[in-house]
Motif scaffolding. Sequence first.
Motif, PDB file in Angstrom:
ATOM      1  N   LEU A 161      12.813 -19.145 -24.960  1.00  0.00           N
ATOM      2  CA  LEU A 161      11.857 -19.819 -25.844  1.00  0.00           C
ATOM      3  C   LEU A 161      10.591 -18.987 -26.042  1.00  0.00           C
ATOM      4  N   PHE A 162      10.042 -18.463 -24.940  1.00  0.00           N
ATOM      5  CA  PHE A 162       8.829 -17.642 -25.066  1.00  0.00           C
ATOM      6  C   PHE A 162       9.112 -16.363 -25.846  1.00  0.00           C
ATOM      7  N   SER A 163      10.226 -15.724 -25.562  1.00  0.00           N
ATOM      8  CA  SER A 163      10.543 -14.484 -26.277  1.00  0.00           C
ATOM      9  C   SER A 163      10.795 -14.763 -27.761  1.00  0.00           C
ATOM     10  N   PHE A 164      11.375 -15.919 -28.076  1.00  0.00           N
ATOM     11  CA  PHE A 164      11.579 -16.278 -29.484  1.00  0.00           C
ATOM     12  C   PHE A 164      10.233 -16.439 -30.185  1.00  0.00           C
ATOM     13  N   TYR A 165       9.305 -17.123 -29.550  1.00  0.00           N
ATOM     14  CA  TYR A 165       7.980 -17.307 -30.169  1.00  0.00           C
ATOM     15  C   TYR A 165       7.245 -15.970 -30.284  1.00  0.00           C
ATOM     16  N   PHE A 166       7.338 -15.119 -29.269  1.00  0.00           N
ATOM     17  CA  PHE A 166       6.670 -13.819 -29.325  1.00  0.00           C
ATOM     18  C   PHE A 166       7.232 -12.962 -30.456  1.00  0.00           C
ATOM     19  N   ALA A 167       8.551 -12.991 -30.643  1.00  0.00           N
ATOM     20  CA  ALA A 167       9.164 -12.163 -31.683  1.00  0.00           C
ATOM     21  C   ALA A 167       8.964 -12.758 -33.071  1.00  0.00           C
ATOM     22  N   ALA A 168       9.116 -14.082 -33.193  1.00  0.00           N
ATOM     23  CA  ALA A 168       8.990 -14.706 -34.505  1.00  0.00           C
ATOM     24  C   ALA A 168       7.546 -14.707 -34.998  1.00  0.00           C
ATOM     25  N   ASP A 169       6.599 -14.902 -34.089  1.00  0.00           N
ATOM     26  CA  ASP A 169       5.182 -14.956 -34.459  1.00  0.00           C
ATOM     27  C   ASP A 169       4.441 -13.694 -34.027  1.00  0.00           C
ATOM     28  N   GLY A 170       5.161 -12.566 -33.994  1.00  0.00           N
ATOM     29  CA  GLY A 170       4.524 -11.313 -33.589  1.00  0.00           C
ATOM     30  C   GLY A 170       3.327 -10.934 -34.441  1.00  0.00           C
ATOM     31  N   PRO A 171       3.445 -10.898 -35.787  1.00  0.00           N
ATOM     32  CA  PRO A 171       2.275 -10.564 -36.616  1.00  0.00           C
ATOM     33  C   PRO A 171       1.111 -11.530 -36.425  1.00  0.00           C
ATOM     34  N   ARG A 172       1.418 -12.834 -36.331  1.00  0.00           N
ATOM     35  CA  ARG A 172       0.346 -13.809 -36.134  1.00  0.00           C
ATOM     36  C   ARG A 172      -0.332 -13.624 -34.775  1.00  0.00           C
ATOM     37  N   LEU A 173       0.462 -13.301 -33.762  1.00  0.00           N
ATOM     38  CA  LEU A 173      -0.105 -13.075 -32.435  1.00  0.00           C
ATOM     39  C   LEU A 173      -1.007 -11.849 -32.426  1.00  0.00           C
ATOM     40  N   LEU A 190      -3.379  -2.164 -31.611  1.00  0.00           N
ATOM     41  CA  LEU A 190      -2.208  -2.031 -32.471  1.00  0.00           C
ATOM     42  C   LEU A 190      -1.401  -0.787 -32.121  1.00  0.00           C
ATOM     43  N   ARG A 191      -2.092   0.300 -31.756  1.00  0.00           N
ATOM     44  CA  ARG A 191      -1.382   1.508 -31.357  1.00  0.00           C
ATOM     45  C   ARG A 191      -0.612   1.271 -30.061  1.00  0.00           C
ATOM     46  N   ALA A 192      -1.245   0.612 -29.101  1.00  0.00           N
ATOM     47  CA  ALA A 192      -0.559   0.314 -27.840  1.00  0.00           C
ATOM     48  C   ALA A 192       0.639  -0.600 -28.075  1.00  0.00           C
ATOM     49  N   TRP A 193       0.490  -1.579 -28.959  1.00  0.00           N
ATOM     50  CA  TRP A 193       1.600  -2.482 -29.264  1.00  0.00           C
ATOM     51  C   TRP A 193       2.758  -1.703 -29.897  1.00  0.00           C
ATOM     52  N   ILE A 195       3.456   1.509 -29.575  1.00  0.00           N
ATOM     53  CA  ILE A 195       4.082   2.358 -28.564  1.00  0.00           C
ATOM     54  C   ILE A 195       4.974   1.528 -27.646  1.00  0.00           C
ATOM     55  N   ALA A 196       4.501   0.347 -27.260  1.00  0.00           N
ATOM     56  CA  ALA A 196       5.301  -0.518 -26.390  1.00  0.00           C
ATOM     57  C   ALA A 196       6.604  -0.935 -27.064  1.00  0.00           C
ATOM     58  N   VAL A 197       6.531  -1.252 -28.357  1.00  0.00           N
ATOM     59  CA  VAL A 197       7.757  -1.627 -29.083  1.00  0.00           C
ATOM     60  C   VAL A 197       8.720  -0.457 -29.142  1.00  0.00           C
ATOM     61  N   ASP A 198       8.208   0.737 -29.462  1.00  0.00           N
ATOM     62  CA  ASP A 198       9.072   1.914 -29.559  1.00  0.00           C
ATOM     63  C   ASP A 198       9.720   2.248 -28.216  1.00  0.00           C
ATOM     64  N   LYS A 199       8.929   2.247 -27.158  1.00  0.00           N
ATOM     65  CA  LYS A 199       9.457   2.638 -25.857  1.00  0.00           C
ATOM     66  C   LYS A 199      10.422   1.600 -25.288  1.00  0.00           C
ATOM     67  N   THR A 200      10.050   0.329 -25.375  1.00  0.00           N
ATOM     68  CA  THR A 200      10.919  -0.715 -24.830  1.00  0.00           C
ATOM     69  C   THR A 200      12.216  -0.825 -25.622  1.00  0.00           C
ATOM     70  N   GLY A 201      12.093  -0.868 -26.941  1.00  0.00           N
ATOM     71  CA  GLY A 201      13.300  -0.924 -27.761  1.00  0.00           C
ATOM     72  C   GLY A 201      14.156   0.316 -27.606  1.00  0.00           C
TER      73      GLY A 201
END
Length: 375
Positions: A161-173, A190-193, A195-201
């Motif tokens: 549930l938390f991951s769904f909200y984080f992914a669906a409302d990512g821009p709003r967050l 925004l740069r850190a975010w 980088i985190a998306v690129d590295k984790t994914g």
Amino acid sequence: MPGWLPRAMVMALALYGCFQLGSWAFDQLIGLLTNILIAFFLALAIEPAVSRMAGRGIRRGLATFVVFLGVLIAGAGFVVLLGSMLAGQIVDMVEDLPQYLDSVINWGNRTFRTDLSRVEVQDSLLHSDWLQKYVQNSATGVLDISTTVLGGLFRLLTIFLFSFYFAADGPRLRRALCSVLPPARQAEVLRAWEIAVDKTGGYLYSRGLMALISGAAHYVLLEILGVPYAPALAVWVGLVSQFIPTIGTYLAGALPMLIAFTVDPWYALWVLGFVVVYQQFENYVLQPKLTSRTVDIHPAVAFGSVVAGTALMGAVGALIAIPAIATLQAFLGAYVKRYAVTDDPRMHGAHRWSRAEPVLTRFRRAIGEGRERDR
């Protein structure tokens, strides 16, 4: 008594009370915070797929639901395959148990010159106090097992549930977070975010690709040897060896070795040799090429991060340690200023003085350099 002393004592007591209250609240919420951290990294992992689907005109909530549905279907398929394999093996073991028991009893009679029979052994086991106590403890432990299973399912639902909200409302967050920061800090966040998306994914996708290659290679070997449940064992080896850090390789290879041993003991040795050889191929050939652009960290740093993550948060820390360290390393690398390395032989591991040079010559040269500095 100084006038400031009562106020200082009251302030010290208030700070101590706040510290104790914070410690108690942290201990009570550590489970929830851990689930939120797992959900955040899971949302970062699926962020590229969700953003790609959203870029094609699909609503972000629907795209997140589709991605999660695919993950759930894959997980359910893995559980079904593994469950069918284990159920089949348990049935085969129960059917072959009398033969195994006869062989063990015959070996014991020949070795120790005894005269035992399977009927006597079965009667002694059925009427033993140890078996009765074990059955009683198992009956009382059913409730504990049920509670553990329900707790695990509730925790899994909370993470999803938390991951769904984080992914669906990512821009709003991100907008809500940046709205309380100055423009310069917003760019860094925004740069850190990103980088985190690129590295984790990238970490999870590269691991998924290596799991696919590993599973296919082990499937071919198991099919050649004629080991039963080759597809389920291949899926087991691929996922466990890649997504469980440090000990995943040993856990992944133990199960197919055990199943192969039931067919032929030599097959277990073949499986062991193939696991060892493939692991070397993966460590030195496959993994550097697949992870050089996604998670480019030194193996020693990766191992240390896994150990530290395990010490701090257990299995969860071990799982998210590598993408977290890779994100931190990439973010710091963008702000750390680097300089050109001096051309010195010692930089390549050589000594300043050649070993073939006499000691007296080195001493004279050192004296000459000292005199030049004095001038």
